[in-house]
Design a protein around this motif. Structure first.
Motif, PDB file in Angstrom:
ATOM      1  N   GLY A 143      49.794  52.420  33.799  1.00  0.00           N
ATOM      2  CA  GLY A 143      48.386  52.164  34.099  1.00  0.00           C
ATOM      3  C   GLY A 143      48.150  50.716  34.495  1.00  0.00           C
ATOM      4  N   ALA A 144      48.796  49.778  33.793  1.00  0.00           N
ATOM      5  CA  ALA A 144      48.630  48.357  34.129  1.00  0.00           C
ATOM      6  C   ALA A 144      49.192  48.057  35.520  1.00  0.00           C
ATOM      7  CB  ALA A 144      49.316  47.499  33.067  1.00  0.00           C
ATOM      8  N   VAL A 145      50.350  48.640  35.841  1.00  0.00           N
ATOM      9  CA  VAL A 145      50.955  48.412  37.158  1.00  0.00           C
ATOM     10  C   VAL A 145      50.079  48.999  38.262  1.00  0.00           C
ATOM     11  CG1 VAL A 145      52.948  48.963  38.611  1.00  0.00           C
ATOM     12  CG2 VAL A 145      53.291  48.299  36.217  1.00  0.00           C
ATOM     13  N   VAL A 146      49.552  50.197  38.005  1.00  0.00           N
ATOM     14  CA  VAL A 146      48.686  50.834  39.001  1.00  0.00           C
ATOM     15  C   VAL A 146      47.428  50.012  39.224  1.00  0.00           C
ATOM     16  CG1 VAL A 146      47.215  52.852  39.420  1.00  0.00           C
ATOM     17  CG2 VAL A 146      49.564  53.162  38.637  1.00  0.00           C
ATOM     18  N   GLY A 147      46.828  49.499  38.145  1.00  0.00           N
ATOM     19  CA  GLY A 147      45.631  48.668  38.279  1.00  0.00           C
ATOM     20  C   GLY A 147      45.908  47.429  39.103  1.00  0.00           C
ATOM     21  N   ASP A 156      38.093  45.930  46.306  1.00  0.00           N
ATOM     22  CA  ASP A 156      36.979  46.768  45.853  1.00  0.00           C
ATOM     23  C   ASP A 156      37.339  47.568  44.603  1.00  0.00           C
ATOM     24  OD1 ASP A 156      35.476  45.828  47.916  1.00  0.00           O
ATOM     25  OD2 ASP A 156      35.818  47.557  49.229  1.00  0.00           O
ATOM     26  N   TRP A 157      38.624  47.824  44.434  1.00  0.00           N
ATOM     27  CA  TRP A 157      39.047  48.552  43.245  1.00  0.00           C
ATOM     28  C   TRP A 157      38.727  47.773  41.970  1.00  0.00           C
ATOM     29  CZ3 TRP A 157      40.274  53.397  42.331  1.00  0.00           C
ATOM     30  CH2 TRP A 157      40.684  54.195  43.390  1.00  0.00           C
ATOM     31  N   TYR A 158      38.661  46.472  42.060  1.00  0.00           N
ATOM     32  CA  TYR A 158      38.376  45.657  40.874  1.00  0.00           C
ATOM     33  C   TYR A 158      37.023  46.037  40.280  1.00  0.00           C
ATOM     34  CZ  TYR A 158      38.022  41.588  37.842  1.00  0.00           C
ATOM     35  OH  TYR A 158      37.898  40.767  36.736  1.00  0.00           O
ATOM     36  N   TYR A 159      36.047  46.224  41.165  1.00  0.00           N
ATOM     37  CA  TYR A 159      34.701  46.535  40.685  1.00  0.00           C
ATOM     38  C   TYR A 159      34.613  47.961  40.133  1.00  0.00           C
ATOM     39  CZ  TYR A 159      33.730  42.317  43.320  1.00  0.00           C
ATOM     40  OH  TYR A 159      33.746  41.020  43.775  1.00  0.00           O
ATOM     41  N   ARG A 160      35.549  48.819  40.571  1.00  0.00           N
ATOM     42  CA  ARG A 160      35.570  50.178  40.027  1.00  0.00           C
ATOM     43  C   ARG A 160      36.283  50.234  38.683  1.00  0.00           C
ATOM     44  NH1 ARG A 160      37.412  53.424  45.550  1.00  0.00           N
ATOM     45  NH2 ARG A 160      35.668  52.709  46.860  1.00  0.00           N
ATOM     46  N   LEU A 161      37.245  49.366  38.480  1.00  0.00           N
ATOM     47  CA  LEU A 161      38.034  49.398  37.245  1.00  0.00           C
ATOM     48  C   LEU A 161      37.423  48.548  36.139  1.00  0.00           C
ATOM     49  CD1 LEU A 161      41.644  49.156  38.751  1.00  0.00           C
ATOM     50  CD2 LEU A 161      40.520  51.190  37.825  1.00  0.00           C
ATOM     51  N   VAL A 162      36.870  47.389  36.495  1.00  0.00           N
ATOM     52  CA  VAL A 162      36.353  46.465  35.478  1.00  0.00           C
ATOM     53  C   VAL A 162      34.834  46.558  35.444  1.00  0.00           C
ATOM     54  CG1 VAL A 162      36.288  44.071  34.697  1.00  0.00           C
ATOM     55  CG2 VAL A 162      38.312  44.935  35.920  1.00  0.00           C
ATOM     56  N   PRO A 163      34.231  46.930  34.314  1.00  0.00           N
ATOM     57  CA  PRO A 163      32.765  46.986  34.232  1.00  0.00           C
ATOM     58  C   PRO A 163      32.137  45.622  34.475  1.00  0.00           C
ATOM     59  CG  PRO A 163      33.791  48.080  32.351  1.00  0.00           C
ATOM     60  CD  PRO A 163      34.879  47.357  33.073  1.00  0.00           C
ATOM     61  N   GLY A 164      30.948  45.624  35.044  1.00  0.00           N
ATOM     62  CA  GLY A 164      30.280  44.366  35.358  1.00  0.00           C
ATOM     63  C   GLY A 164      30.003  43.518  34.133  1.00  0.00           C
ATOM     64  N   GLY A 165      29.639  44.159  33.007  1.00  0.00           N
ATOM     65  CA  GLY A 165      29.348  43.405  31.796  1.00  0.00           C
ATOM     66  C   GLY A 165      30.568  42.708  31.243  1.00  0.00           C
ATOM     67  N   LEU A 166      31.725  43.313  31.408  1.00  0.00           N
ATOM     68  CA  LEU A 166      32.970  42.712  30.919  1.00  0.00           C
ATOM     69  C   LEU A 166      33.477  41.635  31.878  1.00  0.00           C
ATOM     70  CD1 LEU A 166      35.302  42.717  28.868  1.00  0.00           C
ATOM     71  CD2 LEU A 166      36.401  44.499  30.260  1.00  0.00           C
ATOM     72  N   ALA A 167      33.284  41.870  33.175  1.00  0.00           N
ATOM     73  CA  ALA A 167      33.817  40.929  34.157  1.00  0.00           C
ATOM     74  C   ALA A 167      33.084  39.594  34.117  1.00  0.00           C
ATOM     75  CB  ALA A 167      33.728  41.545  35.557  1.00  0.00           C
ATOM     76  N   GLY A 168      31.762  39.618  34.019  1.00  0.00           N
ATOM     77  CA  GLY A 168      31.009  38.370  34.068  1.00  0.00           C
ATOM     78  C   GLY A 168      31.249  37.696  35.412  1.00  0.00           C
ATOM     79  N   GLY A 169      31.675  36.422  35.351  1.00  0.00           N
ATOM     80  CA  GLY A 169      31.981  35.710  36.589  1.00  0.00           C
ATOM     81  C   GLY A 169      33.415  35.885  37.045  1.00  0.00           C
TER      82      GLY A 169
END
Length: 354
Positions: A143-147, A156-169
């Motif tokens: 899973g980590a390698v695929v991410g 764009d995959w970053y925004y699908r995998l990481v929630p906005g509240g967790l990502a912050g800046g």
């Protein structure tokens, strides 16, 4: 026909009990007298065991205990069927409950259970699900390698995998200075205890969910592990692409070696139940699920403890300890401890020593 008496017409003569009530009373007395000796003997044995355990009774009484218990249980069954007097019924219910606890109840107190849990029980339960731990570890690594690969190919995959509240800046395109600031130390300890409680609640929720979803043949547990690790792989790519891969690894390792290990074990525990239900062998599905459930429950008790430790590490050392080497030392020490405890520490069972 019985001739009426004069007192029955003008006075308050004694009222005779109906035949059925009188016979019931006689039946109840006879029932109690025929079995009362065994009840009293059982009560005496149980009372002494409640005061001091098995050492309070001799071998003959210990052998007689199961027979006396079954006799009392049989008497209770008969008493309920024949509607004997309420006092006898209450007495038998109380006696049978107390005797059941002494015959079949747990022999260990809280401290005995904790001793067995920490000194072998927890690590033994983890080793017994080693195959599920290996499967969960493989899935999490994948899973980590695929991410990482997904985000590397398309941001764009970053925004699908990481929630906005967790990502912050911490998003693709952020400056190195901004990313470095998110893994810097805190200037004060104010509010960190509340932060630790929040982290424990969040991490424990993820672990319990990974475990609870295992009943569906373990598939939801594996999917949850993949999702969480794909999110981690995406964040590692973000920091590595900014030249902060080692710094992010040090920041993460302080609590991550304990937290990710706990998530690994909770997913493995859920998978263990699901796999035993899918492949019960010669056992029934219910028996297989019950056996694996008891083993997984022991693992999960320990996982909750690991989440407490991870939350404290995440709230205090991770926020207050500066220096990449110090952070790696803390995380590495905890990882070495967990590996040694689960896979090298193998004491004899407490029951065997006794």
């Amino acid at each position: 026909m019985k001739a009426p008496t004069l007192s029955a017409w003008f006075g308050r003569g004694e009222i005779e009990a109906p035949t059925d009530i009188e016979s019931a009373a006689l039946r109840s007395d006879r029932f109690r007298l025929e079995r009362e000796y065994d009840w009293r003997r059982l009560e005496d044995i149980v009372a002494r065991m409640e005061r001091g355990g098995v050492k309070r009774i001799d071998d003959e009484e210990l052998l007689a205990l199961p027979t006396l218990y079954r006799t009392a249980a049989s008497s209770l069954s008969v008493a309920r069927e024949t509607s004997l007097d309420a006092a006898t019924l209450r007495y038998l219910e109380s006696l049978v409950q107390r005797a059941w606890f002494q015959v079949y109840g747990p022999r260990k107190g809280l401290f005995g259970w904790l001793r067995e849990f920490f000194f072998g029980g927890w690590s033994r339960a983890v080793r017994e699900i080693w195959l599920d731990v290996c499967i969960a570890l493989f899935v999490m690594t994948a899973g980590a390698v695929v991410g990482w690969l997904l985000v590397e190919q398309n941001n764009d995959w970053y925004y699908r995998l990481v929630p906005g509240g967790l990502a912050g800046g911490r998003v693709p395109g952020a400056s190195r200075e901004l990313l470095e600031e998110t893994i810097a130390v805190e200037n004060s300890t104010g509010g960190l205890s509340v932060f630790a409680a929040h982290l424990f609640s969040n991490n424990a929720g993820v672990c319990i969910l990974a475990f609870a979803l295992g009943f569906a043949f373990g598939i939801p547990s594996l999917m949850l592990l993949i999702h969480n690790m794909a999110m981690l792989g995406a964040m590692v790519w973000l920091f590595a692409s900014a030249g902060l891969g080692w710094e992010f690894g040090a920041w993460l390792s302080v609590h991550g070696t304990t937290e990710i290990f706990g998530i690994l074990l909770s997913g493995a525990a859920g998978l263990h139940i699901g796999r035993s239900m899918a492949f019960p062998g010669t056992r029934s599905i219910l028996e297989a699920a019950s056996e694996s459930g008891r083993r997984s429950a022991i693992v999960m008790v320990g996982v909750v403890l690991m989440m407490v430790i991870a939350a404290l590490l995440e709230a205090f050392p991770r926020q207050l300890v500066a220096g990449m080497e110090s952070r790696y030392m803390i995380g590495g020490a905890f990882l070495a401890f967990w590996l040694a405890y689960f896979f090298l520490y193998n004491p004899r069972r407490v029951e065997d020593e006794e």
